[in-house]
Design a protein around this motif. Sequence first.
Motif, PDB file in Angstrom:
ATOM      1  N   GLN A   1       3.955   1.517  -1.113  1.00 33.01           N
ATOM      2  CA  GLN A   1       4.607   1.596  -2.430  1.00 33.01           C
ATOM      3  C   GLN A   1       3.639   2.141  -3.470  1.00 33.01           C
ATOM      4  O   GLN A   1       4.025   2.937  -4.323  1.00 33.01           O
ATOM      5  CB  GLN A   1       5.118   0.216  -2.869  1.00 33.01           C
ATOM      6  CG  GLN A   1       6.305  -0.279  -2.091  1.00 33.01           C
ATOM      7  CD  GLN A   1       7.608   0.413  -2.474  1.00 33.01           C
ATOM      8  OE1 GLN A   1       7.646   1.424  -3.152  1.00 33.01           O
ATOM      9  NE2 GLN A   1       8.701  -0.142  -2.003  1.00 33.01           N
ATOM     10  N   ALA A   2       2.379   1.714  -3.410  1.00 37.49           N
ATOM     11  CA  ALA A   2       1.380   2.210  -4.361  1.00 37.49           C
ATOM     12  C   ALA A   2       1.181   3.713  -4.181  1.00 37.49           C
ATOM     13  O   ALA A   2       1.088   4.457  -5.159  1.00 37.49           O
ATOM     14  CB  ALA A   2       0.054   1.469  -4.172  1.00 37.49           C
ATOM     15  N   TRP A   3       1.129   4.166  -2.934  1.00 31.68           N
ATOM     16  CA  TRP A   3       0.983   5.600  -2.666  1.00 31.68           C
ATOM     17  C   TRP A   3       2.198   6.362  -3.198  1.00 31.68           C
ATOM     18  O   TRP A   3       2.052   7.407  -3.821  1.00 31.68           O
ATOM     19  CB  TRP A   3       0.812   5.840  -1.162  1.00 31.68           C
ATOM     20  CG  TRP A   3       0.719   7.288  -0.814  1.00 31.68           C
ATOM     21  CD1 TRP A   3      -0.389   8.086  -0.906  1.00 31.68           C
ATOM     22  CD2 TRP A   3       1.774   8.126  -0.345  1.00 31.68           C
ATOM     23  NE1 TRP A   3      -0.079   9.362  -0.502  1.00 31.68           N
ATOM     24  CE2 TRP A   3       1.243   9.409  -0.157  1.00 31.68           C
ATOM     25  CE3 TRP A   3       3.114   7.913  -0.059  1.00 31.68           C
ATOM     26  CZ2 TRP A   3       1.998  10.481   0.299  1.00 31.68           C
ATOM     27  CZ3 TRP A   3       3.873   8.973   0.397  1.00 31.68           C
ATOM     28  CH2 TRP A   3       3.316  10.235   0.571  1.00 31.68           C
TER      29      TRP A   3
ATOM     30  N   ASP B   1       0.825  -1.213   0.000  1.00 31.74           N
ATOM     31  CA  ASP B   1       0.000   0.000   0.000  1.00 31.74           C
ATOM     32  C   ASP B   1       0.857   1.259   0.000  1.00 31.74           C
ATOM     33  O   ASP B   1       0.550   2.232  -0.701  1.00 31.74           O
ATOM     34  CB  ASP B   1      -0.939   0.015   1.206  1.00 31.74           C
ATOM     35  CG  ASP B   1      -2.022  -1.049   1.128  1.00 31.74           C
ATOM     36  OD1 ASP B   1      -2.155  -1.695   0.060  1.00 31.74           O
ATOM     37  OD2 ASP B   1      -2.734  -1.228   2.135  1.00 31.74           O
TER      38      ASP B   1
ATOM     39  N   GLY C   1       4.013   5.560  -5.660  1.00 31.63           N
ATOM     40  CA  GLY C   1       3.933   5.568  -7.117  1.00 31.63           C
ATOM     41  C   GLY C   1       3.084   6.710  -7.644  1.00 31.63           C
ATOM     42  O   GLY C   1       3.247   7.153  -8.778  1.00 31.63           O
ATOM     43  N   SER C   2       2.172   7.209  -6.814  1.00 33.42           N
ATOM     44  CA  SER C   2       1.317   8.312  -7.245  1.00 33.42           C
ATOM     45  C   SER C   2       1.814   9.659  -6.726  1.00 33.42           C
ATOM     46  O   SER C   2       1.208  10.688  -6.997  1.00 33.42           O
ATOM     47  CB  SER C   2      -0.112   8.083  -6.751  1.00 33.42           C
ATOM     48  OG  SER C   2      -0.162   8.176  -5.337  1.00 33.42           O
ATOM     49  N   PHE C   3       2.918   9.644  -5.965  1.00 32.76           N
ATOM     50  CA  PHE C   3       3.439  10.878  -5.368  1.00 32.76           C
ATOM     51  C   PHE C   3       4.128  11.715  -6.440  1.00 32.76           C
ATOM     52  O   PHE C   3       4.929  11.224  -7.221  1.00 32.76           O
ATOM     53  CB  PHE C   3       4.433  10.544  -4.256  1.00 32.76           C
ATOM     54  CG  PHE C   3       4.850  11.732  -3.447  1.00 32.76           C
ATOM     55  CD1 PHE C   3       4.052  12.189  -2.416  1.00 32.76           C
ATOM     56  CD2 PHE C   3       6.019  12.397  -3.724  1.00 32.76           C
ATOM     57  CE1 PHE C   3       4.432  13.296  -1.666  1.00 32.76           C
ATOM     58  CE2 PHE C   3       6.404  13.500  -2.993  1.00 32.76           C
ATOM     59  CZ  PHE C   3       5.602  13.945  -1.952  1.00 32.76           C
ATOM     60  N   VAL C   4       3.792  12.997  -6.472  1.00 36.91           N
ATOM     61  CA  VAL C   4       4.352  13.910  -7.469  1.00 36.91           C
ATOM     62  C   VAL C   4       4.934  15.116  -6.749  1.00 36.91           C
ATOM     63  O   VAL C   4       4.324  15.653  -5.824  1.00 36.91           O
ATOM     64  CB  VAL C   4       3.256  14.388  -8.453  1.00 36.91           C
ATOM     65  CG1 VAL C   4       3.807  15.407  -9.421  1.00 36.91           C
ATOM     66  CG2 VAL C   4       2.656  13.214  -9.187  1.00 36.91           C
TER      67      VAL C   4
END
Length: 110
Positions: free
Chosen positions: A94-96, A92, A98-101
């Motif tokens: 890692q998924a978050w 979870d 992956g969406s971090f900008v």
Amino acid sequence: GEESVLVQGADPQVGQARKALHEYIYNLKVEDEFFVPKDVPFHAFIAKGGDGTPSILETVRNQTRVRVRVVQPEKKIVFGGIFSAVANARRDLQAWLGSFVTQRIHVEKK
């Protein structure tokens, strides 16, 4: 690392042994250290949203029921609990990530 276990015997017994081994592994109590990437500010993991939404660590803890320990000086998060829950917490997070900008916006004074 990776280990393997060799089980030999009749098909039904091997199937039962495999199932028992999987249950044993997924119920082991473990701790997993998660190091925050250098380009992601550490406070992003522990800060609540501007609208009061829980932090990502609080959300992960509530969804997976793992223990979460924050070690700020080392920029590390330690998850503790049964193997399957800790693996889900890591997934979870890692998924978050992956969406971090991160975006730099330049503002000029006039």
